[in-house]
Design a protein around this motif. Sequence first.
Motif, mmCIF file in Angstrom:
data_model
loop_
_atom_site.group_PDB
_atom_site.id
_atom_site.type_symbol
_atom_site.label_atom_id
_atom_site.label_comp_id
_atom_site.label_asym_id
_atom_site.label_seq_id
_atom_site.Cartn_x
_atom_site.Cartn_y
_atom_site.Cartn_z
ATOM 1 N N UNK A 189 6.288 7.879 28.192
ATOM 2 C CA UNK A 189 6.702 6.701 28.955
ATOM 3 C C UNK A 189 7.804 5.996 28.179
ATOM 4 N N UNK A 190 9.050 6.011 28.665
ATOM 5 C CA UNK A 190 10.156 5.443 27.891
ATOM 6 C C UNK A 190 10.099 3.934 27.715
ATOM 7 N N UNK A 191 9.250 3.271 28.494
ATOM 8 C CA UNK A 191 9.180 1.814 28.416
ATOM 9 C C UNK A 191 7.842 1.332 27.843
ATOM 10 N N UNK A 192 7.044 2.254 27.344
ATOM 11 C CA UNK A 192 5.693 1.923 26.880
ATOM 12 C C UNK A 192 5.700 0.937 25.722
ATOM 13 N N UNK A 193 6.585 1.129 24.764
ATOM 14 C CA UNK A 193 6.600 0.253 23.593
ATOM 15 C C UNK A 193 6.879 -1.195 23.988
ATOM 16 N N UNK A 194 7.782 -1.397 24.933
ATOM 17 C CA UNK A 194 8.069 -2.750 25.402
ATOM 18 C C UNK A 194 6.885 -3.334 26.162
ATOM 19 N N UNK A 195 6.269 -2.527 27.004
ATOM 20 C CA UNK A 195 5.123 -3.003 27.779
ATOM 21 C C UNK A 195 3.946 -3.352 26.890
ATOM 22 N N UNK A 196 3.784 -2.604 25.796
ATOM 23 C CA UNK A 196 2.663 -2.860 24.886
ATOM 24 C C UNK A 196 2.734 -4.250 24.268
ATOM 25 N N UNK A 197 3.919 -4.855 24.249
ATOM 26 C CA UNK A 197 4.088 -6.183 23.658
ATOM 27 C C UNK A 197 3.819 -7.304 24.658
ATOM 28 N N UNK A 230 6.700 -0.871 39.196
ATOM 29 C CA UNK A 230 7.598 -1.947 38.793
ATOM 30 C C UNK A 230 7.447 -2.320 37.320
ATOM 31 N N UNK A 231 6.558 -1.656 36.607
ATOM 32 C CA UNK A 231 6.357 -1.986 35.190
ATOM 33 C C UNK A 231 7.608 -1.817 34.328
ATOM 34 N N UNK A 232 8.466 -0.812 34.581
ATOM 35 C CA UNK A 232 9.673 -0.729 33.745
ATOM 36 C C UNK A 232 10.552 -1.981 33.828
ATOM 37 N N UNK A 233 10.619 -2.611 34.990
ATOM 38 C CA UNK A 233 11.376 -3.865 35.108
ATOM 39 C C UNK A 233 10.640 -4.982 34.377
ATOM 40 N N UNK A 234 9.323 -5.032 34.542
ATOM 41 C CA UNK A 234 8.509 -6.029 33.837
ATOM 42 C C UNK A 234 8.727 -5.927 32.339
ATOM 43 N N UNK A 235 8.909 -4.711 31.830
ATOM 44 C CA UNK A 235 9.078 -4.484 30.393
ATOM 45 C C UNK A 235 10.245 -5.272 29.830
ATOM 46 N N UNK A 276 17.322 -18.111 29.796
ATOM 47 C CA UNK A 276 18.151 -17.928 28.600
ATOM 48 C C UNK A 276 17.996 -16.512 28.083
ATOM 49 N N UNK A 277 18.729 -16.164 27.085
ATOM 50 C CA UNK A 277 18.751 -14.792 26.583
ATOM 51 C C UNK A 277 17.750 -14.549 25.455
ATOM 52 N N UNK A 278 16.911 -15.504 25.150
ATOM 53 C CA UNK A 278 15.994 -15.354 24.020
ATOM 54 C C UNK A 278 14.972 -14.256 24.255
ATOM 55 N N UNK A 279 14.629 -14.000 25.535
ATOM 56 C CA UNK A 279 13.593 -13.031 25.802
ATOM 57 C C UNK A 279 14.101 -11.642 26.093
ATOM 58 N N UNK A 280 15.414 -11.434 26.101
ATOM 59 C CA UNK A 280 15.920 -10.096 26.391
ATOM 60 C C UNK A 280 15.727 -9.162 25.224
ATOM 61 N N UNK A 281 15.629 -7.860 25.559
ATOM 62 C CA UNK A 281 15.421 -6.887 24.491
ATOM 63 C C UNK A 281 16.310 -5.687 24.722
#
Length: 299
Positions: free
Chosen positions: A5-13, A55-60, A294-299
């Motif tokens: 899952x290419x977005x798993x690490x982001x979702x895990x947070x 839709x989880x990849x967008x949520x990530x 704001x951009x503080x939450x972007x990754x």
Amino acid sequence: MPAPHPYAALLDEIPVTRREAPVLGGTTVFWEYGPADAPVTIVAVHGFRGEHHGLEPVVAYLPDVRVISPDLPGFGETAPVPARRHDLALYAEWLTDFVAQIAPGAVILGHSFGSIVVSAAVAGGLATPRVILVNPIGAPALEGPRGVLTRLAVFYYWAGARMPSRAGTALLRNGVVVRVMSVSMAKTKDPELRRFIHDQHDTYFSRFADRDVLHDAFVTSVSHDVREFAPQISQPTLLIAAERDDITPIEAERVLAGLFADANLVEIPDVGHLIHYETPQVAAAAVRSFLGLDELGTR
């Protein structure tokens, strides 16, 4: 073995909680992502044959947003609404009641079939400050670039509904057919991402309750489009469209944008009807800009 899952690490947070709510006499299962005290809440409505995982990849890429993501009635873990035909009127009523109960005042997002449901509900009076439509169905599916394939799909769902129950259900859940659908929609040439997309469809594309619900939803998906409701939507609306979408061509999305009172169209190149899988970071960036985050939450 499941594909990576290419977005798993982001979702895990991102914190996530499974919840249930009584809606229209049935039980809607939904997932709440992100901080409970987030400045913005989005209710995200998935597409046809999908469920909340899609839709989880967008949520990530929205870690600082509270996202409420239900499974539509008859799909995923949400059972059909008792004694009701699952047409557009039902789905719009369900969404309106769900939002009023769980997240009043939330921004409403719909992907693909979800764009029709969201548009119908908002046009019908669902209160929301802003609307986001990803891969919106902006023209009749039968008129899209792959109208022939859509007509084959009409026959496929018709046959599945008319055959004896066991045979019809087996046809509708047939893995080969699901893979053909997946291959036809994916545009990325990244082999790992394609493998992930196919695995997602293999895993979640057949989690419908029964063939009657699936048939009702399919008929709804090809009988309606967002154009019907756009002129009745006054809220600021973000359309996130794909330049290679085989269901609604980008030219039709440009026309659709002009039907809203206040719409912003973001066009993503080199992607088709799977923005949520192939370019979720780009979609999330468009959402953040539209909502003034704001951009503080972007990754």
